[in-house]
Design a protein around this motif. Structure first.
Motif, PDB file in Angstrom:
ATOM      1  N   GLU A 384       8.166  30.101  37.002  1.00  0.00           N
ATOM      2  CA  GLU A 384       6.536  29.632  37.629  1.00  0.00           C
ATOM      3  C   GLU A 384       6.026  28.758  37.166  1.00  0.00           C
ATOM      4  OE1 GLU A 384       6.149  33.364  40.718  1.00  0.00           O
ATOM      5  OE2 GLU A 384       4.221  32.649  39.320  1.00  0.00           O
ATOM      6  N   VAL A 385       6.188  27.922  35.953  1.00  0.00           N
ATOM      7  CA  VAL A 385       6.585  27.034  35.589  1.00  0.00           C
ATOM      8  C   VAL A 385       5.327  25.448  36.400  1.00  0.00           C
ATOM      9  CG1 VAL A 385       5.983  25.014  33.438  1.00  0.00           C
ATOM     10  CG2 VAL A 385       6.261  27.691  33.675  1.00  0.00           C
ATOM     11  N   SER A 386       4.302  24.581  36.601  1.00  0.00           N
ATOM     12  CA  SER A 386       4.722  23.120  37.349  1.00  0.00           C
ATOM     13  C   SER A 386       4.728  22.219  36.387  1.00  0.00           C
ATOM     14  CB  SER A 386       3.535  23.220  37.613  1.00  0.00           C
ATOM     15  OG  SER A 386       2.255  23.082  36.177  1.00  0.00           O
ATOM     16  N   VAL A 387       4.964  21.436  36.133  1.00  0.00           N
ATOM     17  CA  VAL A 387       5.871  20.206  35.879  1.00  0.00           C
ATOM     18  C   VAL A 387       4.969  19.124  36.159  1.00  0.00           C
ATOM     19  CG1 VAL A 387       7.266  18.944  34.848  1.00  0.00           C
ATOM     20  CG2 VAL A 387       8.005  20.631  35.542  1.00  0.00           C
ATOM     21  N   VAL A 388       4.151  18.237  35.320  1.00  0.00           N
ATOM     22  CA  VAL A 388       2.822  16.596  35.719  1.00  0.00           C
ATOM     23  C   VAL A 388       4.222  16.187  35.026  1.00  0.00           C
ATOM     24  CG1 VAL A 388       1.010  15.823  35.757  1.00  0.00           C
ATOM     25  CG2 VAL A 388       1.532  18.635  36.295  1.00  0.00           C
ATOM     26  N   ARG A 389       4.563  14.934  35.523  1.00  0.00           N
ATOM     27  CA  ARG A 389       4.993  13.673  34.750  1.00  0.00           C
ATOM     28  C   ARG A 389       4.067  12.465  34.952  1.00  0.00           C
ATOM     29  NH1 ARG A 389       8.674  16.448  38.212  1.00  0.00           N
ATOM     30  NH2 ARG A 389      10.828  16.696  37.476  1.00  0.00           N
ATOM     31  N   GLU A 390       3.966  12.060  33.788  1.00  0.00           N
ATOM     32  CA  GLU A 390       3.191  10.678  33.362  1.00  0.00           C
ATOM     33  C   GLU A 390       3.508   9.931  32.548  1.00  0.00           C
ATOM     34  OE1 GLU A 390      -1.256  13.663  33.024  1.00  0.00           O
ATOM     35  OE2 GLU A 390      -0.202  11.998  31.421  1.00  0.00           O
ATOM     36  N   PHE A 391       4.395   9.111  33.887  1.00  0.00           N
ATOM     37  CA  PHE A 391       5.706   8.282  33.005  1.00  0.00           C
ATOM     38  C   PHE A 391       5.384   6.919  33.366  1.00  0.00           C
ATOM     39  CE2 PHE A 391       7.626  11.847  32.255  1.00  0.00           C
ATOM     40  CZ  PHE A 391       8.734  12.476  33.669  1.00  0.00           C
ATOM     41  N   GLU A 392       5.041   5.326  32.102  1.00  0.00           N
ATOM     42  CA  GLU A 392       4.645   4.577  32.000  1.00  0.00           C
ATOM     43  C   GLU A 392       6.088   3.782  32.109  1.00  0.00           C
ATOM     44  OE1 GLU A 392       1.028   4.382  29.323  1.00  0.00           O
ATOM     45  OE2 GLU A 392       2.247   2.764  28.888  1.00  0.00           O
ATOM     46  N   ALA A 393       6.070   2.137  32.512  1.00  0.00           N
ATOM     47  CA  ALA A 393       7.441   1.855  32.714  1.00  0.00           C
ATOM     48  C   ALA A 393       7.962   1.375  31.294  1.00  0.00           C
ATOM     49  CB  ALA A 393       7.231   0.590  33.135  1.00  0.00           C
ATOM     50  N   ASP A 425      -1.322  29.330  36.232  1.00  0.00           N
ATOM     51  CA  ASP A 425      -2.072  27.487  35.980  1.00  0.00           C
ATOM     52  C   ASP A 425      -1.306  27.472  34.647  1.00  0.00           C
ATOM     53  OD1 ASP A 425      -4.157  25.660  34.871  1.00  0.00           O
ATOM     54  OD2 ASP A 425      -3.069  25.739  36.140  1.00  0.00           O
ATOM     55  N   LYS A 426       0.129  28.081  34.838  1.00  0.00           N
ATOM     56  CA  LYS A 426       1.249  27.028  33.640  1.00  0.00           C
ATOM     57  C   LYS A 426       1.845  25.719  33.947  1.00  0.00           C
ATOM     58  CE  LYS A 426       2.915  32.482  33.821  1.00  0.00           C
ATOM     59  NZ  LYS A 426       4.060  32.646  33.757  1.00  0.00           N
ATOM     60  N   GLN A 427       0.834  24.632  33.167  1.00  0.00           N
ATOM     61  CA  GLN A 427       1.293  23.808  33.359  1.00  0.00           C
ATOM     62  C   GLN A 427       2.005  23.094  31.995  1.00  0.00           C
ATOM     63  OE1 GLN A 427      -1.909  20.071  33.747  1.00  0.00           O
ATOM     64  NE2 GLN A 427      -1.651  21.216  35.484  1.00  0.00           N
ATOM     65  N   LEU A 428       2.849  22.028  32.402  1.00  0.00           N
ATOM     66  CA  LEU A 428       3.375  21.677  31.116  1.00  0.00           C
ATOM     67  C   LEU A 428       3.249  20.463  32.106  1.00  0.00           C
ATOM     68  CD1 LEU A 428       7.461  22.726  29.487  1.00  0.00           C
ATOM     69  CD2 LEU A 428       6.704  20.105  30.643  1.00  0.00           C
ATOM     70  N   LYS A 429       3.319  18.829  31.021  1.00  0.00           N
ATOM     71  CA  LYS A 429       3.271  17.957  30.576  1.00  0.00           C
ATOM     72  C   LYS A 429       3.837  17.220  29.767  1.00  0.00           C
ATOM     73  CE  LYS A 429      -2.381  16.817  32.303  1.00  0.00           C
ATOM     74  NZ  LYS A 429      -3.416  16.600  31.627  1.00  0.00           N
ATOM     75  N   ILE A 430       4.907  16.024  31.052  1.00  0.00           N
ATOM     76  CA  ILE A 430       6.125  15.321  30.365  1.00  0.00           C
ATOM     77  C   ILE A 430       5.249  13.624  30.292  1.00  0.00           C
ATOM     78  CG2 ILE A 430       8.144  14.455  29.795  1.00  0.00           C
ATOM     79  CD1 ILE A 430       8.667  16.936  31.210  1.00  0.00           C
ATOM     80  N   ARG A 431       4.132  13.471  28.930  1.00  0.00           N
ATOM     81  CA  ARG A 431       4.324  11.779  29.274  1.00  0.00           C
ATOM     82  C   ARG A 431       4.935  10.782  28.392  1.00  0.00           C
ATOM     83  NH1 ARG A 431      -1.717  13.013  27.033  1.00  0.00           N
ATOM     84  NH2 ARG A 431      -1.882  13.600  28.790  1.00  0.00           N
ATOM     85  N   VAL A 432       4.693   9.965  28.693  1.00  0.00           N
ATOM     86  CA  VAL A 432       5.514   8.603  28.546  1.00  0.00           C
ATOM     87  C   VAL A 432       5.447   7.197  28.328  1.00  0.00           C
ATOM     88  CG1 VAL A 432       8.174   7.249  28.721  1.00  0.00           C
ATOM     89  CG2 VAL A 432       8.909   9.498  29.507  1.00  0.00           C
ATOM     90  N   SER A 433       5.544   6.582  27.317  1.00  0.00           N
ATOM     91  CA  SER A 433       4.235   5.613  26.501  1.00  0.00           C
ATOM     92  C   SER A 433       4.841   4.992  25.839  1.00  0.00           C
ATOM     93  CB  SER A 433       2.695   5.220  26.868  1.00  0.00           C
ATOM     94  OG  SER A 433       2.711   6.738  25.547  1.00  0.00           O
ATOM     95  N   ILE A 445       3.804  18.353  26.034  1.00  0.00           N
ATOM     96  CA  ILE A 445       2.625  19.053  26.736  1.00  0.00           C
ATOM     97  C   ILE A 445       2.362  20.612  27.468  1.00  0.00           C
ATOM     98  CG2 ILE A 445      -0.448  18.830  26.733  1.00  0.00           C
ATOM     99  CD1 ILE A 445       0.099  15.584  26.633  1.00  0.00           C
ATOM    100  N   ASP A 446       2.137  21.820  26.322  1.00  0.00           N
ATOM    101  CA  ASP A 446       2.123  22.571  26.978  1.00  0.00           C
ATOM    102  C   ASP A 446       0.393  23.562  26.946  1.00  0.00           C
ATOM    103  OD1 ASP A 446       2.303  25.132  25.429  1.00  0.00           O
ATOM    104  OD2 ASP A 446       3.814  23.488  24.587  1.00  0.00           O
ATOM    105  N   ASN A 447       0.395  24.560  28.089  1.00  0.00           N
ATOM    106  CA  ASN A 447      -1.139  25.122  27.898  1.00  0.00           C
ATOM    107  C   ASN A 447      -1.123  26.770  27.682  1.00  0.00           C
ATOM    108  OD1 ASN A 447      -0.295  25.273  30.137  1.00  0.00           O
ATOM    109  ND2 ASN A 447      -2.189  25.868  31.348  1.00  0.00           N
ATOM    110  N   GLY A 448      -0.093  26.993  26.914  1.00  0.00           N
ATOM    111  CA  GLY A 448       0.042  27.930  26.423  1.00  0.00           C
ATOM    112  C   GLY A 448      -0.323  29.027  25.121  1.00  0.00           C
TER     113      GLY A 448
END
Length: 517
Positions: A384-393, A425-433, A445-448
């Motif tokens: 039950e981990v939610s994935v948040v995508r923060e992708f730049e072009a 509130d298991k959240q995993l962010k993946i950020r591309v820049s 990025i995780d809040n684990g």
């Protein structure tokens, strides 16, 4: 081609044909055994009922007759017991046999004849014959109805000529009156045989559907076994090659990378098996049972009964419910094949290009990240981990896919395991820049659980791990692969319980230079 009793020849593929025939026979035998047991109980109840009729009804029905009431009681006890004994014994000792069905058919009609006699040929008691034929139709065997009908004909013919009062309630019933009764029985037989034919057709269709589902399950299991054997052989070959070349570290890296993907393979296989196990075959049986219960007044049931009016819609809904698991299974099989292919490519790449630069491809960074998420999706969903995508072009870059993919899969796997300790509130962010115009930066990025400060400088060492069942190969291998691609892999954390950030940096300039070369 093969033939099933009561059906025309049906064409099916070889293996599926045999499986369908086997399932059909199993269904028929189970039905025969259940019906045998039903009649065994019914025979005992009818015998006791005959005794009660002989004691309370026969004296009034045969009032003024030369036959004494006591004789009716003895007939009910002795003759009724003799008629009931054989079918009850066969149903207990030989359930499901052909001879058992026919003996029960003969005994049931003889019981009807005895009850008609005990009531002095009362017209209402003749309906017991029609009810008996209906119960015998539960066998779904037209030959049982033929046997029962022959007994009815013989009984009405003999008693109608020799003792008409016993069967018609009058001394002179007419020479051909028995044929009228037989005619009504034959009319009922026609409708019962049509119903049996329809029921057998439905049973065969259910057997076909179940056979197809079992065939799909067998194919999936066969593919999993075959691919597992291939992976086992590839692993053995890799270990031999690594040992000969003195490259034990390469072998351990491969095992770790393969293990990450195998987790998704295992989850996909379990998902497929679970969907197959929960196919709603029981619902089809319930529909068939409902139709069987109302087979004699099916039009009224479908138009007037509330359940009957809902039945077409329910069948459509059931078809949709069966189609959904099939779609999920196909998607899981496709994902399974992709994961297995990726494992084979990892093994092949490590064997053939152990410490040599791999094949470079022009790839979309976001696309390969999405592939890594797809490989890890089953584990992410399970925890039950939610994935948040923060992708730049980001423009397409030149990458070695099979060095890049294990790094991303390992980072996602580590982040998922770090989040398992959280209740919600298991959240995993993946950020591309793009940083500085010449570096692609990928952050996981995780809040684990976080990382202790003293371990931040050790987690990339070979063999270091804080997991009970860990090996300490994943991050070490990922750091080496990032360095070989001209980049680096780093970690940040504010401490235990504060989450963690892993950053993969790859220089665009070096990648472009490698492409030019």
């Amino acid at each position: 081609m093969y033939s099933i009793v009561g059906h025309k020849n049906v064409e099916l593929p070889g293996v599926e044909e045999e499986r369908t025939a086997r399932l059909y026979r199993i269904s028929q035998r189970r039905n025969h055994i259940l019906t045998d047991r039903l009649f065994a109980k019914l025979m005992v109840m009818q015998w006791l009922g005959g005794i009660v009729i002989a004691m309370w009804i026969s004296p009034m029905a045969w009032n003024g007759s030369a036959i004494q009431p006591l004789w009716h009681v003895w007939a009910a006890i002795c003759l009724g017991g003799a008629i009931s004994a054989a079918p009850v014994l066969l149903a207990w000792r030989r359930p499901g046999r052909v001879v058992t069905r026919h003996v029960i058919a003969v005994a049931q009609i003889l019981t009807s004849a005895l009850l008609i006699h005990l009531t002095g040929g009362r017209f209402e008691t003749h309906f017991h014959i029609f009810g008996s034929l209906t119960f015998l139709a539960f066998y779904r065997d037209w030959r049982v109805l033929v046997t029962a009908t022959l007994v009815v004909v013989v009984d009405h013919l003999v008693r109608g000529m020799l003792w008409p009062q016993s069967i018609f309630g009058v001394v002179d019933a007419g020479q051909w009156r028995w044929m009228e009764y037989v005619g009504w029985v034959l009319i009922e037989d026609v409708f019962l045989m049509i119903s049996i034919q329809q029921n057998l057709t439905e049973t065969l269709e259910v057997a076909k559907r179940r056979s197809r589902l079992e065939s799909i399950n067998a194919q999936i299991e066969s593919q999993v076994i075959e691919r597992t054997a291939e992976l086992t052989e590839a692993h053995k070959q890799l270990v031999r090659t690594s040992r000969q070349a003195g490259m034990a570290e390469v072998a351990t890296n491969v095992l770790h990378n393969v293990g990450n993907v195998l987790n998704s393979v295992n989850v996909s296989a379990e998902t497929v098996a679970g969907k197959i196990r929960h196919f709603r075959i029981a619902s089809l049986k319930n529909v068939a049972q409902l139709l069987r219960e109302h087979e004699h007044h099916l039009p009224d049931f479908l138009t007037q009964d509330s359940r009957g009016r809902e039945l077409p819609g329910y069948l459509v809904q059931l078809a949709d419910n069966l189609a959904e698991p099939q779609k999920v299974i196909l998607e899981e099989v496709k994902r399974l094949q992709n994961n297995i292919e990726h494992i084979k490519q990892i093994v092949s790449m490590q064997q053939n290009h152990a410490r040599v630069a791999g094949v470079l491809e022009t790839l979309d960074v976001v696309e390969i990240i999405e592939d890594a998420i797809s490989i890890s999706s089953a584990s992410l969903m399970r925890h039950e981990v939610s994935v948040v995508r923060e992708f730049e072009a980001v423009s397409p870059v030149v990458l070695d896919r099979h060095k890049m993919m294990p790094i991303l899969v390992n980072l996602l796997s580590n982040a998922t395991q770090a989040l398992t300790q959280l209740g919600h509130d298991k959240q995993l962010k993946i950020r591309v820049s793009v940083v500085g115009g010449d570096t692609v930066q990928i952050k996981v990025i995780d809040n684990g659980a976080g990382i202790a400060p003293e371990n931040l400088t050790r987690i990339f060492q070979h063999g270091f791990t804080t997991k009970k069942d860990g090996h300490g190969f994943g991050l070490h291998s990922g750091a080496l692969a990032a360095r070989e691609m001209g980049g680096k892999l780093t970690a940040e954390s504010d401490g235990i319980g504060c989450g963690a950030v892993f950053t993969l940096e790859l220089p665009l300039s070096n990648l472009t230079k490698q492409q030019d070369e």
